[in-house]
Structures are given as structure tokens and as C-alpha cells.
Design an enzyme around this catalytic site. Structure first.
Site, mmCIF file in Angstrom:
data_model
loop_
_atom_site.group_PDB
_atom_site.id
_atom_site.type_symbol
_atom_site.label_atom_id
_atom_site.label_comp_id
_atom_site.label_asym_id
_atom_site.label_seq_id
_atom_site.Cartn_x
_atom_site.Cartn_y
_atom_site.Cartn_z
ATOM 1 N N PRO A 23 13.191 2.648 2.809
ATOM 2 C CA PRO A 23 13.602 2.549 4.208
ATOM 3 C C PRO A 23 14.235 1.186 4.452
ATOM 4 O O PRO A 23 13.613 0.152 4.202
ATOM 5 C CB PRO A 23 12.278 2.697 4.969
ATOM 6 C CG PRO A 23 11.237 2.188 4.009
ATOM 7 C CD PRO A 23 11.727 2.526 2.638
ATOM 8 N N MET A 24 15.475 1.164 4.917
ATOM 9 C CA MET A 24 16.170 -0.091 5.202
ATOM 10 C C MET A 24 16.730 -0.024 6.612
ATOM 11 O O MET A 24 17.657 0.751 6.885
ATOM 12 C CB MET A 24 17.284 -0.334 4.181
ATOM 13 C CG MET A 24 16.769 -0.634 2.780
ATOM 14 S SD MET A 24 18.090 -0.887 1.562
ATOM 15 C CE MET A 24 18.570 0.835 1.253
ATOM 16 N N GLN A 77 8.086 6.183 8.710
ATOM 17 C CA GLN A 77 7.477 4.868 8.538
ATOM 18 C C GLN A 77 7.165 4.247 9.894
ATOM 19 O O GLN A 77 8.047 4.097 10.741
ATOM 20 C CB GLN A 77 8.366 3.907 7.757
ATOM 21 C CG GLN A 77 7.615 2.610 7.433
ATOM 22 C CD GLN A 77 8.454 1.559 6.744
ATOM 23 O OE1 GLN A 77 9.309 0.941 7.367
ATOM 24 N NE2 GLN A 77 8.198 1.333 5.461
ATOM 25 N N CYS A 109 7.571 -5.825 5.829
ATOM 26 C CA CYS A 109 8.757 -6.387 6.469
ATOM 27 C C CYS A 109 8.578 -7.887 6.714
ATOM 28 O O CYS A 109 7.598 -8.308 7.336
ATOM 29 C CB CYS A 109 9.039 -5.682 7.790
ATOM 30 S SG CYS A 109 10.513 -6.331 8.632
ATOM 31 N N GLY A 209 11.926 -3.254 -6.055
ATOM 32 C CA GLY A 209 12.482 -4.606 -6.125
ATOM 33 C C GLY A 209 13.426 -4.816 -7.286
ATOM 34 O O GLY A 209 13.064 -4.626 -8.448
ATOM 35 N N ASP A 210 14.677 -5.185 -6.977
ATOM 36 C CA ASP A 210 15.678 -5.582 -7.974
ATOM 37 C C ASP A 210 16.061 -4.477 -8.954
ATOM 38 O O ASP A 210 16.378 -4.751 -10.113
ATOM 39 C CB ASP A 210 15.197 -6.802 -8.767
ATOM 40 C CG ASP A 210 15.026 -8.042 -7.908
ATOM 41 O OD1 ASP A 210 15.537 -8.045 -6.770
ATOM 42 O OD2 ASP A 210 14.381 -8.998 -8.364
ATOM 43 N N GLY A 232 16.099 0.117 -3.130
ATOM 44 C CA GLY A 232 16.519 -0.411 -1.837
ATOM 45 C C GLY A 232 17.986 -0.783 -1.841
ATOM 46 O O GLY A 232 18.873 0.074 -1.759
ATOM 47 N N ARG A 233 18.259 -2.085 -1.992
ATOM 48 C CA ARG A 233 19.640 -2.567 -1.874
ATOM 49 C C ARG A 233 20.574 -1.985 -2.930
ATOM 50 O O ARG A 233 21.788 -1.951 -2.723
ATOM 51 C CB ARG A 233 19.644 -4.096 -1.928
ATOM 52 C CG ARG A 233 19.064 -4.731 -0.651
ATOM 53 C CD ARG A 233 18.942 -6.239 -0.757
ATOM 54 N NE ARG A 233 17.861 -6.632 -1.674
ATOM 55 C CZ ARG A 233 17.621 -7.892 -2.023
ATOM 56 N NH1 ARG A 233 18.395 -8.869 -1.567
ATOM 57 N NH2 ARG A 233 16.610 -8.171 -2.838
#
Length: 330
Positions: A23-24, A77, A109, A209-210, A232-233
């Protein structure tokens, strides 16, 4: 550490491949989730939703809750520091007949506007309250409950202890971002800590992450001890991620996504956004998405500048069409 890749199972869900979209806020709205689903994403989580906003019935909250029948299985969420508000929010999801497959609690967050309320990552400073939040949501809902957490507030010394406490409170799954809250999105995700948590609890742990490529996702799945991974990103401007991942898991070598394919996808994304939000809101939302679609492309700085100065979606379409034609003729 090596393990066979299996479906991610929690509650009554079985997710394959065991890879989820993170979730972003401001990015993984219903429009982008729809695109990710069409390209193979098996599990999504809504943008974070305020428990107080849900209880009070704010219009923006209802906007965030909307989703299509194709956007399933889907977790909602929630964030909030008050166990009572979280209880009422979880209850309201059921009473309104909102169709979700799980509830995810945001305890990661790092944004000041969230942590200053004692919510998000700030809950990791008060483990007793964090446990009360989990217990309250569990008491209010029959859905499985996951917690998206970080490795701690300002360090990772207590990561396994915090994870154990959240399990004790009733969490059915943990999603662990390998940074502490103070790091924000800087530095590197500590997958060593994620692996420690995965081996210390008896519920599924999803690492986050990453992870920038499908190959990295498969590497983490086979070597981290996690039951799944969350991206995510690495998904921003790259909705093809899951399509490529599935091909790799099937033993195929997917072709590299071309610049033309990315431009075509961006145009489709813009069209859907206009249909969903209207031109004014779509213009604002799509500018940030397009910066990621252009990443690594020839002429990207010029395209970004043109998009940033665009005053209408028509101007953005002109930029995209021009870029497509130049790629086709090169």
C-alpha cells in the site's frame, strides 16, 4: 537458507505467487491496482485509511475504500492509535458490507502527520498500545488481521520482541519493512532482521524493502525464510513487474519491457484516471506517476519537464504521443 517457494497462506487465503503489492498512499489507488491485477498481481492492500475518518464517514475515506470486483483478494489497511476507534472501524467495515478479505494495520508509516498522532510507526514505541490495537481489531472482525510494521522506532534491537508481542495479541501475519521508522526510506533495508523475525514467530512473515526486480523477489523468497514478499517502490511506473515475475516462475525468460510499451501503458493509465477522477484530479495524480514511467528512458528529463508544465491532460497526451512516435522511428 533455502526453501521451496510455496503459496502464501493466512486466514483462509492462499496467494500465488506469494508476492503482494504494497500500500503506497497516493499511488496504489483503485486505478493503479486495477492495472496491476490485469498484469498478474495476486494480492493488494488499499491505501491507508484513517480509523477515525472511517468511523465518522468522511467522503475521502469512502473514496479510498472503493474497489472493483476484479480487485480481489484485497486487504483494507487501517491506521490509528486508539484501540476503540480501531475496533469501531473494523466493525463498520462489516456492518456496511464492504467486501475485503483481510484487515491490515499500519504500524510502519514514518510520515510526521501520522506519527505525531501516535499512529503508524509511532505505535512501535508503545508496544502495549500496539498490542491493544491488534486485539481490538481481532475482537471486532472475523477477517484475518495482518500488521505492516518496521523493525523498530529508531533502531532494530527489539524487532523480534515486538513481532512476538504482536503475534501474542492475535496478528495472523506480519509484513516487515526492513528499516526502522527513523530511517524513513533512506539507507538499505535490513533483510537480516527480517529473517530473524521470520524464524522467531510461528505465523507467516512477508518481507518488504528494496526489491526492485522480479529476480530480486525470487531471491528473497528462496533465501530469507519469509513466506512471501511485498513490493513497494519497485512497482511505480512498472506495472509489468508481476507479469515478468510469473514468467520467471514458469521457467520462461521474459522479454525486456520496451519504452513504447511503457508509454502505451502510461497512456492507458491516464485514460483510466480521467474516467475515474475527472480531468482536474487525474492531471494532479498522473504527473507523479509519469515521472516513474519515464525513468531510464531516452529523453526522460525533457518529458518530465513537459509533463510538469502541462495544464491539461490533453497536453500530457501530446507529450506521450510524441515520445511514442520518436521511439517508433528510432
Amino acid at each position: 537458507m533455502n526453501q521451496e517457494i510455496r503459496p502464501l497462506s493466512f486466514g483462509n487465503l492462499s496467494i500465488w505467487p506469494p508476492v503482494a503489492a504494497a500500500p503506497m498512499a497516493g499511488y496504489t489507488d483503485s486505478v493503479y491496482r486495477g492495472i496491476l491485477r490485469e498484469l498478474g498481481c495476486p494480492y493488494c492492500v488499499t491505501e491507508m485509511i484513517s480509523s477515525k475518518g472511517l468511523v465518522q464517514g468522511g467522503q475521502n475515506t469512502w473514496f479510498l475504500l472503493e474497489h472493483s470486483p476484479c480487485d480481489r483478494p484485497l486487504a483494507v489497511q487501517l491506521f490509528g492509535e486508539d484501540p476503540d476507534h480501531m475496533f469501531l472501524a473494523a466493525q463498520k467495515i462489516h456492518s456496511l458490507g464492504l467486501e475485503f478479505e483481510a484487515i491490515d494495520i499500519n504500524m510502519g508509516c514514518p510520515a510526521r502527520k501520522i506519527t505525531s498522532q501516535g499512529a503508524g510507526g509511532a505505535l512501535l514505541k508503545d508496544v502495549s498500545r500496539a498490542m491493544q490495537v491488534v486485539s481490538s481489531v481481532k475482537a471486532a472482525s472475523s477477517l484475518p488481521v495482518s500488521v505492516k510494521m518496521r523493525t523498530g522506532w529508531a533502531d532494530s534491537c527489539n524487532a523480534t520482541r515486538i513481532a512476538g508481542c504482536l503475534c501474542q495479541a492475535g496478528a495472523d501475519m506480519l509484513v516487515v519493512h526492513g528499516r526502522n521508522v527513523a530511517q524513513g526510506y533512506g539507507g538499505k533495508a535490513d533483510w537480516g532482521v527480517i529473517s530473524q523475525i521470520a524464524s522467531s514467530v510461528d505465523i507467516p512473515v512477508v518481507g518488504n524493502g528494496d526489491i526492485g526486480s522480479p529476480e530480486e523477489a525470487i531471491c528473497k523468497l528462496t533465501n530469507s525464510g519469509c513466506s512471501g514478499v511485498m513490493i513497494g517502490r519497485g512497482l511505480l511506473g512498472n506495472p509489468f513487474f508481476f507479469q515478468r515475475l510469473i514468467a520467471l516462475l514458469d521457467g520462461l525468460q521474459p522479454m525486456k519491457t520496451t519504452g513504447q510499451e511503457r508509454i502505451e501503458m502510461a497512456m492507458g493509465h491516464l485514460s483510466r484516471s480521467v474516467k475515474r477522477y475527472g480531468e482536474y484530479h487525474a492531471l494532479r495524480e498522473m504527473k507523479k506517476h509519469l515521472l516513474f514511467y519515464f525513468k531510464g528512458m531516452k529523453g526522460a528529463p525533457k518529458m518530465r519537464e513537459s509533463v510538469n508544465h502541462a495544464g491539461s491532460t490533453g497536453e500530457i497526451i501530446d507529450v506521450l504521443k510524441k515520445a511514442f512516435q520518436e521511439m517508433a522511428s528510432s
